[in-house]
Design an enzyme around this catalytic site. Structure first.
Site, short mmCIF file in Angstrom:
data_model
loop_
_atom_site.label_atom_id
_atom_site.label_comp_id
_atom_site.label_asym_id
_atom_site.label_seq_id
_atom_site.Cartn_x
_atom_site.Cartn_y
_atom_site.Cartn_z
N ASP A 13 -5.48 0.71 -2.35
CA ASP A 13 -4.18 0.67 -3.04
C ASP A 13 -3.84 1.99 -3.73
O ASP A 13 -3.13 2.02 -4.72
CB ASP A 13 -4.13 -0.46 -4.09
CG ASP A 13 -4.52 -1.79 -3.50
OD1 ASP A 13 -4.06 -2.09 -2.38
OD2 ASP A 13 -5.28 -2.53 -4.14
N GLY A 15 -2.02 4.31 -2.56
CA GLY A 15 -0.72 4.84 -2.16
C GLY A 15 -0.82 5.64 -0.87
O GLY A 15 -0.06 6.59 -0.64
N LYS A 16 -1.78 5.25 -0.02
CA LYS A 16 -1.96 5.97 1.25
C LYS A 16 -0.70 5.89 2.12
O LYS A 16 -0.36 6.84 2.82
CB LYS A 16 -3.15 5.39 2.03
CG LYS A 16 -4.47 5.62 1.35
CD LYS A 16 -5.61 4.96 2.10
CE LYS A 16 -5.57 3.45 2.07
NZ LYS A 16 -5.76 2.82 0.75
N GLY A 17 -0.03 4.73 2.08
CA GLY A 17 1.16 4.52 2.91
C GLY A 17 2.22 5.58 2.66
O GLY A 17 2.79 6.13 3.60
N GLY A 40 -2.18 -3.77 3.06
CA GLY A 40 -0.74 -4.00 3.06
C GLY A 40 -0.03 -2.80 2.49
O GLY A 40 -0.53 -2.16 1.58
N HIS A 41 1.09 -2.46 3.08
CA HIS A 41 1.91 -1.44 2.46
C HIS A 41 3.37 -1.83 2.57
O HIS A 41 3.78 -2.49 3.52
CB HIS A 41 1.63 -0.05 3.03
CG HIS A 41 1.65 -0.01 4.52
ND1 HIS A 41 0.50 -0.03 5.27
CD2 HIS A 41 2.67 0.03 5.38
CE1 HIS A 41 0.81 0.00 6.53
NE2 HIS A 41 2.12 0.04 6.64
N GLN A 225 -7.86 0.35 2.87
CA GLN A 225 -8.78 0.19 1.73
C GLN A 225 -9.25 1.56 1.24
O GLN A 225 -8.53 2.52 1.42
CB GLN A 225 -9.96 -0.73 2.10
CG GLN A 225 -9.56 -2.19 2.32
CD GLN A 225 -9.12 -2.48 3.75
OE1 GLN A 225 -9.71 -2.01 4.70
NE2 GLN A 225 -8.07 -3.26 3.91
N GLY A 303 -0.80 -10.74 -3.80
CA GLY A 303 -0.03 -10.86 -5.05
C GLY A 303 -0.90 -10.93 -6.29
O GLY A 303 -0.40 -11.09 -7.40
N LEU A 333 1.31 9.43 -11.10
CA LEU A 333 1.07 10.17 -12.36
C LEU A 333 2.03 9.69 -13.45
O LEU A 333 1.68 9.64 -14.63
CB LEU A 333 1.26 11.67 -12.11
CG LEU A 333 0.88 12.60 -13.26
CD1 LEU A 333 -0.61 12.50 -13.59
CD2 LEU A 333 1.24 14.06 -12.94
N GLY A 418 6.83 8.74 -8.94
CA GLY A 418 7.72 7.59 -9.01
C GLY A 418 7.70 6.83 -7.71
O GLY A 418 7.16 7.31 -6.71
P1 IMP Z 1 -11.75 -8.56 2.48
O1 IMP Z 1 -11.48 -7.22 3.03
O2 IMP Z 1 -10.59 -9.50 2.56
O3 IMP Z 1 -13.02 -9.15 3.03
O4 IMP Z 1 -12.04 -8.39 0.91
C1 IMP Z 1 -13.16 -7.69 0.42
C2 IMP Z 1 -12.80 -6.91 -0.83
O5 IMP Z 1 -11.92 -5.85 -0.48
C3 IMP Z 1 -12.05 -7.72 -1.89
O6 IMP Z 1 -12.44 -7.23 -3.17
C4 IMP Z 1 -10.61 -7.39 -1.64
O7 IMP Z 1 -9.82 -7.55 -2.80
C5 IMP Z 1 -10.73 -5.93 -1.24
N1 IMP Z 1 -9.62 -5.48 -0.38
C6 IMP Z 1 -9.42 -5.75 0.92
N2 IMP Z 1 -8.32 -5.14 1.38
C7 IMP Z 1 -7.82 -4.45 0.34
C8 IMP Z 1 -6.70 -3.57 0.20
O8 IMP Z 1 -5.95 -3.29 1.13
N3 IMP Z 1 -6.53 -3.04 -1.03
C9 IMP Z 1 -7.36 -3.30 -2.06
N4 IMP Z 1 -8.42 -4.08 -1.97
C10 IMP Z 1 -8.65 -4.66 -0.78
#
Ligand code: IMP
Length: 427
Positions: A13, A15-17, A40-41, A225, A303, A333, A418
């Site tokens: 998360d 902000g790679k997207g 997800g992005h 990730q 969510g 930032l 932003g």
């Molecule tokens: P899994 O990938 O669903 O097996 O989850 C394993 C761990 O990775 C958990 O702590 C999830 O919250 C975290 N995780 C999986 N995908 C993301 C992502 O895209 N962003 C942040 N954390 C993620």
């Protein structure tokens, strides 16, 4: 023949997207190399906000080819839904533009059910997964019993393989977890239809990348990730099941290291984590709440509110070591504006012993044995969201960025100030 790898420096998360979106302007191919619809992005297209989980972020740049690589695991229902959504907005998602590597593995509904069952069985030690079946599908891949996307080329034969695997999963669900089996016939019928729909997208991913590189094209490798969620190098077992790090781009797409020209690490100006596991600089007070509110820190996929905390220098140094960053993008930032004082973790301590490295390779338990050592740094009050040049930033914000550069040893080439696409400072 350059490949550029974009990789998360923290727990995802980062902000790679948005960084990929920016770099995709000059890329010919955007190739996702790991993970599945756990990622997800959010993209804004034609006035609509879309949440994409599988289709690479480059899809809105019409000149790019978007590849879902061999290291990715795909939920076919989700992929079809994303393609339909994009098509409805007039985005070209035809098989000339979107490619699915034949070696990518396929997630079945029973993988998702097993994910939930394993989490429930772990009780207080649950990982906090996204329950998208990620762990079970990669487990099947490693156990050499998984289904590959390429098998969808023959939908009927694919249906038979799905049948066999679902039966194995159902037995596990019933006998080991005491749960109801999932409806086999329904899953098989759906799988055949999905295979008919997706087979035209199948490609030899490695060959596509090789051809693009040989033609001198820019291949942007999009990681999902982050480093600390990497199966090998993260805070095991509180990790995801794929190779999130830069090396994962090579295995997940199938090309050699000599093609990599840049490795762009993406870090937030603070730290967040979703799910369970150690997070030494976590803030459970009102400062953490403030960061969550200001940064909109809620998971794109589930969510869930994200855990928020201070920036951690040992983590960034560790990520630079594991990935070989050539540069860093520092996002969000602006979220730190008005917080006084700001703190950054500069080292770790236990029983009078101090270390400057992050002990992730020793696993989650070891990480919890160490306490972060903080330093206070000056904050700023100026609204920086309209800053577009380095000189527009107040001195304290510039000093913060410069400190990151000094610690990590690479330049910060992009600063996010932003949520809007144009709210970046490029250096
Ligand atoms: P899994 O990938 O669903 O097996 O989850 C394993 C761990 O990775 C958990 O702590 C999830 O919250 C975290 N995780 C999986 N995908 C993301 C992502 O895209 N962003 C942040 N954390 C993620």
């Amino acid at each position: 023949m350059p490949a550029i790898v974009v990789v998360g420096a923290q727990w995802g998360d980062e902000g790679k997207g948005r960084v990929v979106d920016d770099l995709a302007q000059d890329a010919h191919m955007v190739a996702r190399y790991n993970g599945g619809d756990n990622a997800g992005h959010t993209v804004v297209a034609m006035g609509h906000t879309l949440r994409l989980h599988l289709v690479p972020s480059g899809i809105l740049h019409p000149h790019t080819v978007c590849l879902i690589g061999a290291g990715v695991v795909i939920n076919p229902t989700q992929l079809v839904a994303e393609l339909d959504q994009l098509a409805a907005l007039g985005v070209d998602v035809g098989p000339e533009r979107v490619k699915l590597a034949a070696a990518a593995h396929v997630i079945l509904p029973t993988h998702r059910a097993l994910d939930g069952a394993r989490e429930a069985a772990r009780g207080r030690e649950a990982i906090g997964t996204t329950r998208r079946g990620i762990g079970p599908v990669y487990a099947d891949k490693a156990a050499r019993v998984g289904l590959r996307a390429g098998q969808m080329a023959d939908p009927e034969a694919f249906g038979e393989r799905v049948l066999a695997l679902v039966q194995v999963h159902n037995r596990l669900l019933q006998e080991h977890y005491g749960l109801e089996p999932l409806p086999v016939g329904e899953i098989v019928a759906e799988s055949v239809v999905l295979a008919q729909r997706l087979r035209s997208y199948l490609a030899d991913g490695s060959e596509l990348v090789a051809r693009a590189l040989a033609a001198g094209q820019v291949v942007l490798c999009e990681g999902a990730q982050g480093t600390l969620l990497d199966l090998d190098h993260g805070t095991y077992p509180y990790v995801t099941s794929s190779s999130c790090v830069a090396g994962g781009a090579l295995t997940g797409l199938g090309f050699g290291p000599q093609a990599v020209a840049r490795v762009v690490g993406v870090a937030k100006a603070y730290t967040t984590r979703v799910g369970a596991g150690p997070f030494p600089t976590e803030l459970t007070d009102e400062v953490g709440d403030r960061i969550r509110q200001a940064g909109g820190e809620y998971g794109t996929t589930t969510g869930r509110p994200r855990r928020c905390g201070w920036l951690d220098f040992p983590i960034l140094r560790y990520a630079a070591q594991v990935n070989g960053f050539t540069e860093l993008a520092l996002t969000k930032l602006d979220v730190l504006t008005g917080i006084h004082p700001l703190k950054v973790a500069v080292a770790y301590e236990r029983d009078g012993e101090r270390i400057s490295r992050f002990p992730a390779e020793w696993g989650a338990e070891e990480v919890t044995r160490w306490q972060p050592v903080y330093e206070e740094v000056p904050g700023w009050d100026e609204d920086i969201r309209s800053a577009r040049r380095w000189e527009d930033l107040p001195p304290a914000a510039r000093a913060y960025v410069e400190r990151v550069e000094e610690v990590v040893g690479v330049p910060v080439t992009l600063i996010g100030v932003g949520p809007e696409r144009e709210a970046v400072i490029l250096r």
